[in-house]
Write a protein that holds these residues in place. Structure first.
Motif, PDB file in Angstrom:
ATOM      1  N   VAL A   1       6.075  -7.989   5.276  1.00  0.00           N
ATOM      2  CA  VAL A   1       4.872  -7.637   4.522  1.00  0.00           C
ATOM      3  C   VAL A   1       5.065  -6.225   3.984  1.00  0.00           C
ATOM      4  O   VAL A   1       5.273  -5.278   4.742  1.00  0.00           O
ATOM      5  CB  VAL A   1       3.610  -7.706   5.404  1.00  0.00           C
ATOM      6  N   ALA A   2       5.041  -6.071   2.659  1.00  0.00           N
ATOM      7  CA  ALA A   2       5.303  -4.785   2.024  1.00  0.00           C
ATOM      8  C   ALA A   2       4.145  -3.819   2.263  1.00  0.00           C
ATOM      9  O   ALA A   2       3.010  -4.093   1.882  1.00  0.00           O
ATOM     10  CB  ALA A   2       5.534  -4.974   0.530  1.00  0.00           C
ATOM     11  N   LYS A   3       4.450  -2.692   2.911  1.00  0.00           N
ATOM     12  CA  LYS A   3       3.463  -1.638   3.149  1.00  0.00           C
ATOM     13  C   LYS A   3       4.175  -0.294   3.065  1.00  0.00           C
ATOM     14  O   LYS A   3       5.304  -0.153   3.514  1.00  0.00           O
ATOM     15  CB  LYS A   3       2.820  -1.789   4.537  1.00  0.00           C
ATOM     16  N   GLY A   4       3.496   0.693   2.473  1.00  0.00           N
ATOM     17  CA  GLY A   4       4.082   2.028   2.420  1.00  0.00           C
ATOM     18  C   GLY A   4       4.023   2.636   1.044  1.00  0.00           C
ATOM     19  O   GLY A   4       3.009   2.533   0.346  1.00  0.00           O
ATOM     20  N   ASN A   5       5.144   3.256   0.607  1.00  0.00           N
ATOM     21  CA  ASN A   5       5.213   3.995  -0.652  1.00  0.00           C
ATOM     22  C   ASN A   5       6.094   3.266  -1.652  1.00  0.00           C
ATOM     23  O   ASN A   5       7.251   2.959  -1.353  1.00  0.00           O
ATOM     24  CB  ASN A   5       5.792   5.396  -0.416  1.00  0.00           C
ATOM     25  N   TYR A   6       5.545   2.998  -2.835  1.00  0.00           N
ATOM     26  CA  TYR A   6       6.318   2.389  -3.913  1.00  0.00           C
ATOM     27  C   TYR A   6       6.648   3.494  -4.906  1.00  0.00           C
ATOM     28  O   TYR A   6       5.757   4.093  -5.513  1.00  0.00           O
ATOM     29  CB  TYR A   6       5.529   1.276  -4.594  1.00  0.00           C
ATOM     30  N   ILE A   7       7.965   3.800  -5.072  1.00  0.00           N
ATOM     31  CA  ILE A   7       8.399   4.919  -5.906  1.00  0.00           C
ATOM     32  C   ILE A   7       9.120   4.397  -7.140  1.00  0.00           C
ATOM     33  O   ILE A   7      10.014   3.552  -7.043  1.00  0.00           O
ATOM     34  CB  ILE A   7       9.332   5.863  -5.116  1.00  0.00           C
TER      35      ILE A   7
ATOM     36  N   LEU B   1       0.902  -4.071  -8.558  1.00  0.00           N
ATOM     37  CA  LEU B   1       1.027  -2.717  -8.022  1.00  0.00           C
ATOM     38  C   LEU B   1      -0.335  -2.136  -7.659  1.00  0.00           C
ATOM     39  O   LEU B   1      -0.511  -1.509  -6.610  1.00  0.00           O
ATOM     40  CB  LEU B   1       1.725  -1.809  -9.037  1.00  0.00           C
ATOM     41  N   LEU B   2      -1.326  -2.340  -8.528  1.00  0.00           N
ATOM     42  CA  LEU B   2      -2.669  -1.833  -8.250  1.00  0.00           C
ATOM     43  C   LEU B   2      -3.284  -2.548  -7.046  1.00  0.00           C
ATOM     44  O   LEU B   2      -4.006  -1.939  -6.252  1.00  0.00           O
ATOM     45  CB  LEU B   2      -3.558  -2.005  -9.488  1.00  0.00           C
TER      46      LEU B   2
ATOM     47  N   ASN C   1      -1.981   1.304   0.253  1.00  0.00           N
ATOM     48  CA  ASN C   1      -0.633   1.816   0.082  1.00  0.00           C
ATOM     49  C   ASN C   1      -0.593   2.894  -1.010  1.00  0.00           C
ATOM     50  O   ASN C   1      -1.615   3.239  -1.591  1.00  0.00           O
ATOM     51  CB  ASN C   1       0.314   0.664  -0.255  1.00  0.00           C
ATOM     52  N   THR C   2       0.615   3.382  -1.296  1.00  0.00           N
ATOM     53  CA  THR C   2       0.764   4.512  -2.217  1.00  0.00           C
ATOM     54  C   THR C   2       1.747   4.165  -3.327  1.00  0.00           C
ATOM     55  O   THR C   2       2.803   3.573  -3.075  1.00  0.00           O
ATOM     56  CB  THR C   2       1.282   5.755  -1.466  1.00  0.00           C
ATOM     57  N   LEU C   3       1.387   4.542  -4.561  1.00  0.00           N
ATOM     58  CA  LEU C   3       2.248   4.366  -5.724  1.00  0.00           C
ATOM     59  C   LEU C   3       2.586   5.736  -6.290  1.00  0.00           C
ATOM     60  O   LEU C   3       1.691   6.536  -6.578  1.00  0.00           O
ATOM     61  CB  LEU C   3       1.554   3.514  -6.789  1.00  0.00           C
ATOM     62  N   PHE C   4       3.893   6.018  -6.436  1.00  0.00           N
ATOM     63  CA  PHE C   4       4.355   7.280  -7.020  1.00  0.00           C
ATOM     64  C   PHE C   4       5.236   6.957  -8.217  1.00  0.00           C
ATOM     65  O   PHE C   4       6.253   6.264  -8.085  1.00  0.00           O
ATOM     66  CB  PHE C   4       5.140   8.103  -6.001  1.00  0.00           C
ATOM     67  N   ILE C   5       4.840   7.431  -9.408  1.00  0.00           N
ATOM     68  CA  ILE C   5       5.633   7.226 -10.620  1.00  0.00           C
ATOM     69  C   ILE C   5       5.902   8.571 -11.267  1.00  0.00           C
ATOM     70  O   ILE C   5       4.975   9.355 -11.503  1.00  0.00           O
ATOM     71  CB  ILE C   5       4.914   6.304 -11.632  1.00  0.00           C
TER      72      ILE C   5
ATOM     73  N   LYS D   1      -8.248   1.510  -1.378  1.00  0.00           N
ATOM     74  CA  LYS D   1      -7.964   2.187  -0.109  1.00  0.00           C
ATOM     75  C   LYS D   1      -6.709   3.061  -0.186  1.00  0.00           C
ATOM     76  O   LYS D   1      -6.358   3.712   0.782  1.00  0.00           O
ATOM     77  CB  LYS D   1      -7.780   1.140   1.002  1.00  0.00           C
ATOM     78  N   GLY D   2      -6.038   3.062  -1.345  1.00  0.00           N
ATOM     79  CA  GLY D   2      -4.769   3.768  -1.447  1.00  0.00           C
ATOM     80  C   GLY D   2      -4.805   4.903  -2.446  1.00  0.00           C
ATOM     81  O   GLY D   2      -5.873   5.342  -2.893  1.00  0.00           O
ATOM     82  N   SER D   3      -3.597   5.365  -2.814  1.00  0.00           N
ATOM     83  CA  SER D   3      -3.470   6.527  -3.688  1.00  0.00           C
ATOM     84  C   SER D   3      -2.404   6.288  -4.742  1.00  0.00           C
ATOM     85  O   SER D   3      -1.408   5.588  -4.504  1.00  0.00           O
ATOM     86  CB  SER D   3      -3.078   7.772  -2.879  1.00  0.00           C
TER      87      SER D   3
END
Length: 401
Positions: free
Chosen positions: A85-91, A107-108, A115-119, A201-203
């Motif tokens: 199960v994918a959890k954490g930071n997507y860069i 992604l949203l 979870n967190t999305l960093f682009i 719930k994420g950033s």
């Protein structure tokens, strides 16, 4: 052999000369293309960043995503079919415009679940602009040295500068209520280039200078400290590094095609060992070309596969239990043989036909009558079973024996 010796000598000299030519160090042209490929060792590749990620996120899994987020995150969700199960930071570093609307939605959804999305890119997918209400502008760098200064709102974090920068991208508009400004870029004016916004719930963290992650900038002076400060905003969790666009857009294709032999050729001892083996291999083929007899090809006679074909066809019919088809074919073949061997008309199977067939074949009239009556009986049936086929075959075999 004496006539061939000069030719062989010339070939050897040419090979040795070619080996020397290949051994000369050639001046390489530096490729400044911004590939953002994690396997690329070129100035604007990400190989250094890729190797350092495990040290930045210690005791956490680093996974490289080679698929659209739409398929990868859907597969590795709680209801998916993936292996976790994918959890954490997507860069995502550079080339984010490949994202499809469905991938942006996935992604949203990933972010909204905590979870967190960093682009880090110059522009983002249109759906991200629309969803977050952001707009991006560009300012040409007026300085001759093309240097841009990058800093954080938090003064305790490390600032940096990058050179070879023709201009700067910055946020011209964003939702000030839900958005936090984290960093700036400065040429003539100080402009926002790093923001954070909450989503579900994420950033989501959006950064507008992906070149800071490249090999050139990470290895120059202390610029790596700026990248460490950038990633310090991300939670201490597993990392998913997006690599899909590099394999789809064709960036830095020579990195993918480069063979492992190139490393050996860069080492003097290995290079000459390789060339020596190559030269002796060619000489071996030249000297042995006319010494060996050509292989005589074995011509095998054509095999009679009639019996095998018949067995295959019969097994096919028998396994499908198509008894009617087999019975019809057996009766048809039997009558054809009667017409051919005994010149009898098989349209009417009466006593006259039975008498003539018994006389011409030399069989008892009683046996012939039993066979013909069974054929007429079985032709009147609507349903057929294995026993009917076996009995018919037994009567016909008795007639031929």
């Amino acid at each position: 052999m004496r006539r061939e010796f000069p030719i062989i000598l010339v070939v050897v000299i040419l090979i040795i000369f070619g080996a020397f030519a290949l051994g000369i160090k050639r001046t390489k042209t530096i490729d400044w293309e911004e590939s953002f490929n994690e396997n690329s060792t070129k100035p604007y590749g990400l190989s250094v960043f890729y190797k350092e990620l495990p040290y930045l996120f210690k005791e956490h899994e680093i996974r490289t995503v080679y698929h659209q987020p739409q398929s990868y995150l859907a597969a590795n969700s709680e209801d998916g079919w993936g292996d976790h199960v994918a959890k954490g930071n997507y860069i995502k570093i550079g080339n984010s415009d490949y994202l499809t609307p469905l991938s942006v939605d996935e992604l949203l959804n990933f972010v909204s679940n905590g979870n967190t999305l960093f682009i880090s890119d110059y522009y983002f997918a249109e759906e991200i602009h629309d969803t977050l209400g952001i707009h991006i502008g560009f300012e040409h760098n007026p300085n001759k040295d093309s240097i841009s200064k990058l800093s954080f709102t938090n003064k305790s974090l490390n600032f940096t500068e990058i050179d070879k920068n023709d201009g700067d991208y910055y946020f011209t508009d964003y939702d000030s209520i839900y958005t936090t400004v984290l960093g700036h870029v400065k040429t003539d004016k100080k402009r926002t280039n790093f923001i954070h916004t909450s989503f579900g719930k994420g950033s989501i963290y959006l950064h507008l200078e992906p070149k800071v992650f490249t090999n050139y900038n990470l290895l120059k002076d202390n610029r790596h400290q700026y990248v460490e400060s950038l990633l310090s905003y991300l939670p201490d969790n597993d990392v998913y590094l997006d690599s899909y666009s590099k394999y789809q857009s064709g960036y830095d294709s020579d990195v993918e095609q480069e063979s492992n032999l190139s490393w050996f050729l860069d080492q003097l001892a290995f290079r000459w060992a390789w060339y020596t083996a190559l030269i002796f291999g060619i000489l071996f083929m030249i000297f042995n070309a006319k010494r060996r007899q050509r292989i005589i090809k074995i011509v095998r006679p054509l095999q009679n596969t009639t019996v095998a074909f018949v067995k295959t066809i019969s097994n096919l019919y028998f396994e499908t239990k198509d008894y009617k088809n087999l019975i019809d074919k057996k009766i048809t073949y039997f009558f054809e043989k009667i017409r051919t061997d005994y010149n009898l008309n098989t349209n009417e199977l009466n006593d006259v036909f039975i008498s003539k067939l018994a006389a011409k074949s030399g069989k008892k009239k009683k046996d012939v009558k039993t066979l013909i009556n069974y054929i007429k009986l079985i032709q009147s049936k609507r349903a057929y079973f294995e026993g009917n086929l076996v009995t018919l075959n037994k009567h016909i075999e008795n007639f031929y024996s």
